[in-house]
Design a protein around this motif. Structure first.
Motif, PDB file in Angstrom:
ATOM      1  N   ILE A 178      -1.890  23.570   0.665  1.00 48.43           N
ATOM      2  CA  ILE A 178      -2.334  24.563   1.652  1.00 48.43           C
ATOM      3  C   ILE A 178      -3.605  25.222   1.146  1.00 48.43           C
ATOM      4  O   ILE A 178      -3.743  25.487  -0.047  1.00 48.43           O
ATOM      5  CB  ILE A 178      -1.236  25.606   1.966  1.00 48.43           C
ATOM      6  CG1 ILE A 178      -1.693  26.515   3.095  1.00 48.43           C
ATOM      7  CG2 ILE A 178      -0.831  26.392   0.729  1.00 48.43           C
ATOM      8  CD1 ILE A 178      -0.567  27.085   3.916  1.00 48.43           C
ATOM      9  N   ARG A 179      -4.499  25.436   2.075  1.00 50.05           N
ATOM     10  CA  ARG A 179      -5.778  26.055   1.736  1.00 50.05           C
ATOM     11  C   ARG A 179      -5.622  27.561   1.840  1.00 50.05           C
ATOM     12  O   ARG A 179      -5.154  28.070   2.858  1.00 50.05           O
ATOM     13  CB  ARG A 179      -6.809  25.550   2.742  1.00 50.05           C
ATOM     14  CG  ARG A 179      -8.218  25.877   2.430  1.00 50.05           C
ATOM     15  CD  ARG A 179      -9.136  25.194   3.411  1.00 50.05           C
ATOM     16  NE  ARG A 179      -9.157  25.857   4.702  1.00 50.05           N
ATOM     17  CZ  ARG A 179     -10.162  25.795   5.560  1.00 50.05           C
ATOM     18  NH1 ARG A 179     -11.218  25.052   5.273  1.00 50.05           N
ATOM     19  NH2 ARG A 179     -10.123  26.414   6.719  1.00 50.05           N
ATOM     20  N   ASP A 180      -5.987  28.262   0.769  1.00 52.40           N
ATOM     21  CA  ASP A 180      -5.996  29.726   0.807  1.00 52.40           C
ATOM     22  C   ASP A 180      -7.127  30.138   1.744  1.00 52.40           C
ATOM     23  O   ASP A 180      -8.292  29.820   1.502  1.00 52.40           O
ATOM     24  CB  ASP A 180      -6.234  30.255  -0.620  1.00 52.40           C
ATOM     25  CG  ASP A 180      -6.232  31.773  -0.662  1.00 52.40           C
ATOM     26  OD1 ASP A 180      -6.834  32.388   0.244  1.00 52.40           O
ATOM     27  OD2 ASP A 180      -5.655  32.333  -1.595  1.00 52.40           O
ATOM     28  N   GLU A 181      -6.770  30.808   2.832  1.00 52.73           N
ATOM     29  CA  GLU A 181      -7.775  31.060   3.863  1.00 52.73           C
ATOM     30  C   GLU A 181      -8.828  32.088   3.438  1.00 52.73           C
ATOM     31  O   GLU A 181      -9.865  32.208   4.076  1.00 52.73           O
ATOM     32  CB  GLU A 181      -7.116  31.463   5.181  1.00 52.73           C
ATOM     33  CG  GLU A 181      -6.330  30.322   5.854  1.00 52.73           C
ATOM     34  CD  GLU A 181      -7.184  29.078   6.192  1.00 52.73           C
ATOM     35  OE1 GLU A 181      -8.402  29.194   6.425  1.00 52.73           O
ATOM     36  OE2 GLU A 181      -6.622  27.958   6.199  1.00 52.73           O
ATOM     37  N   SER A 182      -8.590  32.847   2.332  1.00 55.51           N
ATOM     38  CA  SER A 182      -9.648  33.769   1.891  1.00 55.51           C
ATOM     39  C   SER A 182     -10.607  33.105   0.907  1.00 55.51           C
ATOM     40  O   SER A 182     -11.820  33.316   0.979  1.00 55.51           O
ATOM     41  CB  SER A 182      -9.045  35.048   1.295  1.00 55.51           C
ATOM     42  OG  SER A 182      -8.126  34.723   0.289  1.00 55.51           O
ATOM     43  N   THR A 183     -10.071  32.245   0.015  1.00 56.48           N
ATOM     44  CA  THR A 183     -10.959  31.592  -0.966  1.00 56.48           C
ATOM     45  C   THR A 183     -11.367  30.186  -0.533  1.00 56.48           C
ATOM     46  O   THR A 183     -12.291  29.604  -1.104  1.00 56.48           O
ATOM     47  CB  THR A 183     -10.257  31.466  -2.324  1.00 56.48           C
ATOM     48  OG1 THR A 183      -9.106  30.613  -2.153  1.00 56.48           O
ATOM     49  CG2 THR A 183      -9.804  32.824  -2.850  1.00 56.48           C
ATOM     50  N   LEU A 184     -10.631  29.621   0.434  1.00 60.50           N
ATOM     51  CA  LEU A 184     -10.798  28.232   0.903  1.00 60.50           C
ATOM     52  C   LEU A 184     -10.468  27.215  -0.190  1.00 60.50           C
ATOM     53  O   LEU A 184     -10.853  26.048  -0.096  1.00 60.50           O
ATOM     54  CB  LEU A 184     -12.206  27.983   1.469  1.00 60.50           C
ATOM     55  CG  LEU A 184     -12.621  28.841   2.665  1.00 60.50           C
ATOM     56  CD1 LEU A 184     -13.988  28.404   3.198  1.00 60.50           C
ATOM     57  CD2 LEU A 184     -11.583  28.762   3.786  1.00 60.50           C
ATOM     58  N   PRO A 229       0.829  -1.201   0.000  1.00 66.15           N
ATOM     59  CA  PRO A 229       0.000   0.000   0.000  1.00 66.15           C
ATOM     60  C   PRO A 229       0.868   1.258   0.000  1.00 66.15           C
ATOM     61  O   PRO A 229       2.022   1.229   0.447  1.00 66.15           O
ATOM     62  CB  PRO A 229      -0.791  -0.101   1.300  1.00 66.15           C
ATOM     63  CG  PRO A 229      -0.629  -1.490   1.788  1.00 66.15           C
ATOM     64  CD  PRO A 229       0.635  -2.020   1.207  1.00 66.15           C
ATOM     65  N   LEU A 230       0.289   2.334  -0.513  1.00 65.80           N
ATOM     66  CA  LEU A 230       0.968   3.631  -0.479  1.00 65.80           C
ATOM     67  C   LEU A 230       0.276   4.511   0.556  1.00 65.80           C
ATOM     68  O   LEU A 230      -0.951   4.656   0.532  1.00 65.80           O
ATOM     69  CB  LEU A 230       0.899   4.307  -1.857  1.00 65.80           C
ATOM     70  CG  LEU A 230       1.657   5.632  -1.944  1.00 65.80           C
ATOM     71  CD1 LEU A 230       3.167   5.380  -2.025  1.00 65.80           C
ATOM     72  CD2 LEU A 230       1.202   6.451  -3.149  1.00 65.80           C
ATOM     73  N   VAL A 231       1.060   5.076   1.447  1.00 67.71           N
ATOM     74  CA  VAL A 231       0.541   6.012   2.443  1.00 67.71           C
ATOM     75  C   VAL A 231       0.944   7.419   2.011  1.00 67.71           C
ATOM     76  O   VAL A 231       2.101   7.660   1.664  1.00 67.71           O
ATOM     77  CB  VAL A 231       1.122   5.689   3.841  1.00 67.71           C
ATOM     78  CG1 VAL A 231       0.708   6.744   4.858  1.00 67.71           C
ATOM     79  CG2 VAL A 231       0.666   4.310   4.295  1.00 67.71           C
ATOM     80  N   VAL A 232      -0.028   8.334   2.018  1.00 71.49           N
ATOM     81  CA  VAL A 232       0.241   9.695   1.531  1.00 71.49           C
ATOM     82  C   VAL A 232      -0.207  10.719   2.570  1.00 71.49           C
ATOM     83  O   VAL A 232      -1.398  11.049   2.650  1.00 71.49           O
ATOM     84  CB  VAL A 232      -0.483   9.962   0.190  1.00 71.49           C
ATOM     85  CG1 VAL A 232      -0.143  11.361  -0.330  1.00 71.49           C
ATOM     86  CG2 VAL A 232      -0.139   8.906  -0.838  1.00 71.49           C
ATOM     87  N   PRO A 233       0.719  11.226   3.384  1.00 70.51           N
ATOM     88  CA  PRO A 233       0.342  12.322   4.268  1.00 70.51           C
ATOM     89  C   PRO A 233       0.248  13.622   3.475  1.00 70.51           C
ATOM     90  O   PRO A 233       1.076  13.877   2.599  1.00 70.51           O
ATOM     91  CB  PRO A 233       1.501  12.386   5.270  1.00 70.51           C
ATOM     92  CG  PRO A 233       2.674  11.810   4.538  1.00 70.51           C
ATOM     93  CD  PRO A 233       2.130  10.823   3.542  1.00 70.51           C
ATOM     94  N   ILE A 234      -0.763  14.424   3.787  1.00 72.34           N
ATOM     95  CA  ILE A 234      -0.864  15.751   3.152  1.00 72.34           C
ATOM     96  C   ILE A 234      -0.185  16.747   4.085  1.00 72.34           C
ATOM     97  O   ILE A 234      -0.638  16.977   5.212  1.00 72.34           O
ATOM     98  CB  ILE A 234      -2.329  16.144   2.893  1.00 72.34           C
ATOM     99  CG1 ILE A 234      -2.998  15.091   1.991  1.00 72.34           C
ATOM    100  CG2 ILE A 234      -2.397  17.526   2.269  1.00 72.34           C
ATOM    101  CD1 ILE A 234      -4.429  15.402   1.621  1.00 72.34           C
ATOM    102  N   LEU A 235       0.944  17.277   3.598  1.00 74.04           N
ATOM    103  CA  LEU A 235       1.694  18.255   4.395  1.00 74.04           C
ATOM    104  C   LEU A 235       0.828  19.503   4.555  1.00 74.04           C
ATOM    105  O   LEU A 235       0.088  19.846   3.619  1.00 74.04           O
ATOM    106  CB  LEU A 235       2.993  18.629   3.690  1.00 74.04           C
ATOM    107  CG  LEU A 235       3.872  17.482   3.169  1.00 74.04           C
ATOM    108  CD1 LEU A 235       5.154  18.061   2.605  1.00 74.04           C
ATOM    109  CD2 LEU A 235       4.146  16.466   4.246  1.00 74.04           C
ATOM    110  N   ARG A 236       0.968  20.157   5.664  1.00 72.76           N
ATOM    111  CA  ARG A 236       1.866  19.896   6.747  1.00 72.76           C
ATOM    112  C   ARG A 236       1.216  19.017   7.804  1.00 72.76           C
ATOM    113  O   ARG A 236       1.859  18.121   8.366  1.00 72.76           O
ATOM    114  CB  ARG A 236       2.214  21.304   7.291  1.00 72.76           C
ATOM    115  CG  ARG A 236       2.776  21.479   8.608  1.00 72.76           C
ATOM    116  CD  ARG A 236       2.891  22.948   9.013  1.00 72.76           C
ATOM    117  NE  ARG A 236       1.603  23.602   9.158  1.00 72.76           N
ATOM    118  CZ  ARG A 236       1.376  24.607  10.007  1.00 72.76           C
ATOM    119  NH1 ARG A 236       2.344  25.067  10.752  1.00 72.76           N
ATOM    120  NH2 ARG A 236       0.199  25.176  10.097  1.00 72.76           N
ATOM    121  N   ALA A 237      -0.064  19.231   8.099  1.00 69.28           N
ATOM    122  CA  ALA A 237      -0.665  18.597   9.270  1.00 69.28           C
ATOM    123  C   ALA A 237      -0.675  17.066   9.162  1.00 69.28           C
ATOM    124  O   ALA A 237      -0.552  16.374  10.175  1.00 69.28           O
ATOM    125  CB  ALA A 237      -2.076  19.133   9.497  1.00 69.28           C
ATOM    126  N   GLY A 238      -0.788  16.539   7.946  1.00 67.48           N
ATOM    127  CA  GLY A 238      -0.830  15.083   7.781  1.00 67.48           C
ATOM    128  C   GLY A 238       0.445  14.394   8.216  1.00 67.48           C
ATOM    129  O   GLY A 238       0.438  13.197   8.532  1.00 67.48           O
TER     130      GLY A 238
END
Ligand SMILES: O=P(O)(O)OC[C@H]1O[C@H](OP(=O)(O)OP(=O)(O)O)[C@H](O)[C@@H]1O
Ligand SMILES: O=c1cc[nH]c(=O)[nH]1
Ligand SMILES: [Mg+2]
Length: 212
Positions: A102-108, A71-80
């Protein structure tokens, strides 16, 4: 899409401390690590295995080993990243790919700043790690990266999920021919006006690693 909320008193106990605003980063990291191992136990229920024979000190007997390709494990940086060790402890033969988003905090909207995945994921089972499933934009983009490379099925392990994010993924992948599962410790109430999960636990990346 299948959603599994893991209903277990140890999960609920650890999640309660994780949510607590007074919990410091070292404790938060330890609890995230412990929680992912508990969630991974359920998330890997369909992991592919092959039959083998093993010799006990007394006699040969039947058993199983994890199938290849691993299996492949894929953490999403950074929090993952805060979930990676807890996952690979349970699946030591897994390979690890990385997505930086990263989520753009103004547009989400999610933006991708790093991709390090095998080119060919044909037939691979993939496990995506991200503590927070909020609008679902980040996870949908991550799943599309994996499907574009041929992944066979994707299971996301999230500490918390919002109903809005589950609905978004359900709609985005409806009618697809490859299974998607979300395994989470809790399905929270809603998103607030800033796209944060309520009651939630705040910004998971900041709580793991500090505000940068
Ligand atoms: O479902 P969504 O609305 O897309 O939001 C969820 C995303 O937001 C957080 O990451 P963030 O963008 O804060 O990056 P970080 O991990 O670097 O803190 C979280 O870890 C998810 O990746
Ligand atoms: O509640 C949220 C939503 C997105 N990202 C986080 O870290 N927390
Ligand atoms: Mg963050």
């Amino acid at each position: 899409m299948e959603t599994l909320v893991v209903d277990h008193p140890l999960v609920a106990h650890k999640l309660t401390t994780l949510r607590d605003v007074r919990t410091d980063s070292p404790t938060f990291r330890r609890l995230a690590d412990e929680l992912v191992t508990l969630l991974a136990y359920e998330a890997t229920r369909d992991v592919r295995v092959t039959d083998v024979t093993v010799d006990t000190p007394l006699t040969p007997t039947h058993g199983v080993r994890l199938a290849r390709p691993a299996p492949l494990v894929v953490p999403i940086l950074r929090a993952g990243l805060g979930m990676l060790d807890g996952m690979t402890r349970l699946l030591p033969t897994a390979e690890v790919g990385f997505l930086g988003m990263i989520r753009d905090e103004s547009t989400l909207k999610a933006q991708t700043y790093a991709t390090r995945l095998p080119e060919d994921l044909s037939g691979r089972q993939c496990y995506v790690l991200d503590p927070m499933l909020a609008t679902g934009g980040t996870l949908a983009a991550a799943i599309n990266f994996l499907f574009d490379r041929g992944a066979r099925d994707v299971t996301a392990i999230c500490l918390l999920a919002a109903p809005e994010g589950i609905a978004y993924l359900d709609e985005a992948f409806r009618g697809g021919d490859r299974p998607i599962r979300v395994v989470t410790a809790a399905l929270d109430e809603r998103l607030n006006e800033n796209g944060y999960i309520v009651p939630g636990l705040g910004d998971a990346g900041d709580r793991l690693y500090g505000v940068v």
